[in-house]
Design an enzyme around this catalytic site. Structure first.
Site, mmCIF file in Angstrom:
data_model
loop_
_atom_site.group_PDB
_atom_site.id
_atom_site.type_symbol
_atom_site.label_atom_id
_atom_site.label_comp_id
_atom_site.label_asym_id
_atom_site.label_seq_id
_atom_site.Cartn_x
_atom_site.Cartn_y
_atom_site.Cartn_z
ATOM 1 N N LYS A 111 0.832 -1.214 0.000
ATOM 2 C CA LYS A 111 0.000 0.000 0.000
ATOM 3 C C LYS A 111 0.858 1.252 0.000
ATOM 4 O O LYS A 111 0.477 2.265 -0.591
ATOM 5 C CB LYS A 111 -0.972 -0.013 1.184
ATOM 6 C CG LYS A 111 -2.084 -1.030 0.992
ATOM 7 C CD LYS A 111 -3.300 -0.787 1.843
ATOM 8 C CE LYS A 111 -4.372 -1.819 1.494
ATOM 9 N NZ LYS A 111 -5.463 -1.847 2.445
ATOM 10 N N LYS A 193 -4.123 -10.600 -6.367
ATOM 11 C CA LYS A 193 -5.374 -10.989 -5.685
ATOM 12 C C LYS A 193 -6.517 -10.031 -6.023
ATOM 13 O O LYS A 193 -6.286 -8.853 -6.332
ATOM 14 C CB LYS A 193 -5.170 -11.076 -4.170
ATOM 15 C CG LYS A 193 -5.036 -9.746 -3.475
ATOM 16 C CD LYS A 193 -5.312 -9.872 -1.969
ATOM 17 C CE LYS A 193 -5.440 -8.467 -1.399
ATOM 18 N NZ LYS A 193 -6.186 -8.342 -0.188
ATOM 19 N N LYS A 196 -10.446 -5.040 -3.013
ATOM 20 C CA LYS A 196 -11.466 -4.000 -3.054
ATOM 21 C C LYS A 196 -10.871 -2.615 -3.217
ATOM 22 O O LYS A 196 -11.591 -1.660 -3.454
ATOM 23 C CB LYS A 196 -12.408 -4.102 -1.860
ATOM 24 C CG LYS A 196 -11.845 -3.912 -0.488
ATOM 25 C CD LYS A 196 -12.988 -4.103 0.509
ATOM 26 C CE LYS A 196 -12.551 -4.566 1.869
ATOM 27 N NZ LYS A 196 -11.847 -3.585 2.662
HETATM 28 P P1 ATP Z 1 -7.868 -3.988 0.300
HETATM 29 O O1 ATP Z 1 -7.589 -4.120 -1.129
HETATM 30 O O2 ATP Z 1 -8.501 -2.691 0.696
HETATM 31 O O3 ATP Z 1 -6.737 -4.414 1.179
HETATM 32 P P2 ATP Z 1 -9.199 -6.499 0.347
HETATM 33 O O4 ATP Z 1 -9.978 -6.705 -0.891
HETATM 34 O O5 ATP Z 1 -7.903 -7.201 0.495
HETATM 35 O O6 ATP Z 1 -9.039 -4.965 0.615
HETATM 36 P P3 ATP Z 1 -9.850 -6.832 3.091
HETATM 37 O O7 ATP Z 1 -10.742 -5.879 3.788
HETATM 38 O O8 ATP Z 1 -8.396 -6.682 3.307
HETATM 39 O O9 ATP Z 1 -10.138 -6.866 1.550
HETATM 40 O O10 ATP Z 1 -10.266 -8.292 3.447
HETATM 41 C C1 ATP Z 1 -11.384 -8.717 4.173
HETATM 42 C C2 ATP Z 1 -11.295 -10.214 4.318
HETATM 43 O O11 ATP Z 1 -11.369 -10.828 3.035
HETATM 44 C C3 ATP Z 1 -9.962 -10.672 4.914
HETATM 45 O O12 ATP Z 1 -10.177 -11.813 5.713
HETATM 46 C C4 ATP Z 1 -9.149 -11.031 3.709
HETATM 47 O O13 ATP Z 1 -8.141 -11.958 3.990
HETATM 48 C C5 ATP Z 1 -10.212 -11.618 2.789
HETATM 49 N N1 ATP Z 1 -9.832 -11.456 1.394
HETATM 50 C C6 ATP Z 1 -9.508 -10.291 0.783
HETATM 51 N N2 ATP Z 1 -9.215 -10.473 -0.505
HETATM 52 C C7 ATP Z 1 -9.356 -11.797 -0.729
HETATM 53 C C8 ATP Z 1 -9.203 -12.618 -1.882
HETATM 54 N N3 ATP Z 1 -8.836 -12.096 -3.039
HETATM 55 N N4 ATP Z 1 -9.421 -13.943 -1.750
HETATM 56 C C9 ATP Z 1 -9.801 -14.479 -0.572
HETATM 57 N N5 ATP Z 1 -9.958 -13.776 0.552
HETATM 58 C C10 ATP Z 1 -9.753 -12.437 0.487
#
Ligand code: ATP
Ligand code: LTN
Length: 328
Positions: A111, A193, A196
Site C-alpha cells: 500500500k 489478488k 477492493k
Molecule cells: P484492500 O484491497 O482494501 O486491502 P481487500 O480486498 O484485500 O481490501 P480486506 O478488507 O483486506 O479486503 O479483506 C477482508 C477479508 O477478506 C480478509 O479476511 C481477507 O483476507 C479476505 N480477502 C480479501 N481479498 C481476498 C481474496 N482475493 N481472496 C480471498 N480472501 C480475500
C-alpha cells in the site's frame, strides 16, 4: 465454546473474494462458536476517505454481514470505533512493537507503494490495531483470507511477547485459512489478488454488482492463451481462478466441471459462470436491498452488538491495565 473474531474494513466494494475467503467461513463457524464480527472502521481510515463516504460504508458492511447470513442472535456484530478499548489496547501494544516488525509487513509495503503520497502513521500501525482487535476478545480463532496470514503471525508474536513481559494474559490465536478460497485472484490479472482497493473495477466481482455488470466483467476477464477449460495454476492461471470461483459457488467439483466443459470454449464457460454468480448473488442482493430500506433496524442491531462487545472488552482491558501497572 471457543471464541472467533474477525472483521472487514469498510473501504471499497466488498467482492466475491472477501465472501469466499472470509465471510463464508464465518457462516459455518457461527453455528458452534462464540463469534464476534467487527466492522473495522478505524482500519478503513488508514487510507483517506471523506467522512460521508466512510459513514455510508460502515452501514453498508454491516448490511452485507446480515444479508450474507450472519445472525445477530448467534453472533455479535459491532462497529470497532463503538468500543473505545480497541484504541486503548492499540496504544499499549504499540509500546511492545518494534518498528522493523511493521516495516516487514507485505500489505504495508504494497500500500505504501500504491498510495505513495498518502502513507500515514495509521497505515504503518494497522497490524497493531488488528492485533488489539483480536487480543482484546481473547479470541481462539481468526477466520481470514491468505493475505492476512502475516498479520496473524504478528498478532501471535505480540501475544507471546506480552505474556512473557507481564504474565499469562492473552490467548495466542490461530488463523483459519481455507485451502481453495484463501486467495481469489483479480479478473483483470490472475497473478494479483482480487482486491477492493483495486483501481480497475473490472478486477473484482462486487457483491452488490448488478447482473449486467457481472456478465460484462466475466466476459472481459483475462483468460489464457490456447483453449481448454483446464485446472492448471501454472499454465492457465486465469481459467484456474474462474474454475475455482465456479466450483465454490455452484458446489460442483473441479473434476466435474472439467468434464462438463471438455469440448466447450471460453465463451460458453464464461456465460455459464456469469449465470452461476448472478444466481448466487440474487438472494443476497434481495436481502441487502430490504435492509437498505430499514437502516434503523440495522442501527439497532449494531447498538446491541456494541453493548455485548463492550462487556467483553471492558473486562479484559481492566485485566490488561492491571498487568502493565496502569492502576494505582
Ligand atoms: P484492500 O484491497 O482494501 O486491502 P481487500 O480486498 O484485500 O481490501 P480486506 O478488507 O483486506 O479486503 O479483506 C477482508 C477479508 O477478506 C480478509 O479476511 C481477507 O483476507 C479476505 N480477502 C480479501 N481479498 C481476498 C481474496 N482475493 N481472496 C480471498 N480472501 C480475500
Ligand atoms: N485487516 C483486516 C480486517 C480486520 C480484521 C481484524 C480481520 C480488522 N481487524 C481482526 C481479522 C481480525 C482486513 O481484512 N483487511
Amino acid at each position: 465454546m471457543k471464541r472467533v473474531f474477525s472483521g472487514v474494513a469498510p473501504s471499497g466494494n466488498l467482492h466475491i473474494g472477501n465472501y469466499l475467503g472470509a465471510i463464508s467461513q464465518w457462516l459455518e463457524l457461527q453455528k458452534h462458536h462464540n463469534c464476534v464480527f467487527s466492522v473495522a472502521d478505524y482500519h478503513a481510515m488508514t487510507i483517506f476517505q471523506p467522512a460521508e463516504k466512510l459513514r455510508e460504508k460502515i452501514l453498508e458492511i454491516a448490511m452485507i454481514y446480515l444479508a450474507a447470513g450472519i445472525d445477530p442472535k448467534k453472533s455479535v456484530i459491532f462497529i470497532q470505533s463503538d468500543v473505545l478499548e480497541h484504541a486503548e489496547l492499540t496504544w499499549i501494544l504499540n509500546t511492545i512493537t518494534k518498528i522493523p516488525e511493521l516495516e516487514l509487513m507485505t500489505q504495508f509495503k504494497d500500500k505504501a507503494r500504491r498510495f505513495r503520497n498518502k502513507v500515514n502513521v495509521g497505515l504503518f500501525d494497522y497490524p497493531v490495531l488488528m492485533a488489539a482487535d483480536i487480543l482484546l476478545y481473547k479470541a481462539d480463532f481468526v477466520p481470514v483470507g491468505e493475505d492476512q496470514k502475516q498479520h496473524l503471525e504478528f498478532t501471535r508474536t505480540i501475544a507471546r511477547r506480552f505474556n512473557g513481559l507481564y504474565g499469562e494474559t492473552f490467548i495466542v490465536p490461530e488463523a483459519l485459512i481455507m485451502k481453495e478460497s484463501a486467495k481469489i485472484m483479480g479478473l483483470d490479472d490472475p497473478n494479483k489478488k482480487m482486491s477492493k482497493s483495486a483501481e480497475n473495477p473490472h478486477n473484482y466481482l462486487g457483491l452488490t454488482d448488478e447482473p449486467a455488470l457481472i456478465k460484462e466483467k466475466i466476459k472481459r476477464a483475462v483468460t489464457d492463451s490456447g483453449d481448454g477449460i483446464i485446472y492448471d495454476k501454472e499454465k492457465k492461471p486465469g481459467i484456474f481462478n474462474l474454475l475455482t470461483i465456479y466450483s465454490l459457488l455452484s458446489g460442483k467439483s473441479i473434476q466435474k466441471l472439467e468434464k462438463e466443459y471438455k469440448n466447450k470454449n471460453y465463451g460458453e464457460f464464461k456465460k455459464d459462470l456469469a449465470d452461476v454468480v448472478i444466481g448466487f448473488l440474487s438472494p443476497f442482493q434481495k436481502k441487502f436491498e430490504k435492509l437498505g430500506k430499514n437502516k434503523n433496524h440495522v442501527r439497532r442491531i449494531l447498538a446491541d452488538g456494541s453493548k455485548k462487545a463492550r462487556l467483553i472488552a471492558q473486562k479484559n482491558i481492566k485485566e490488561i491495565k492491571n498487568k502493565v501497572g496502569l492502576n494505582y
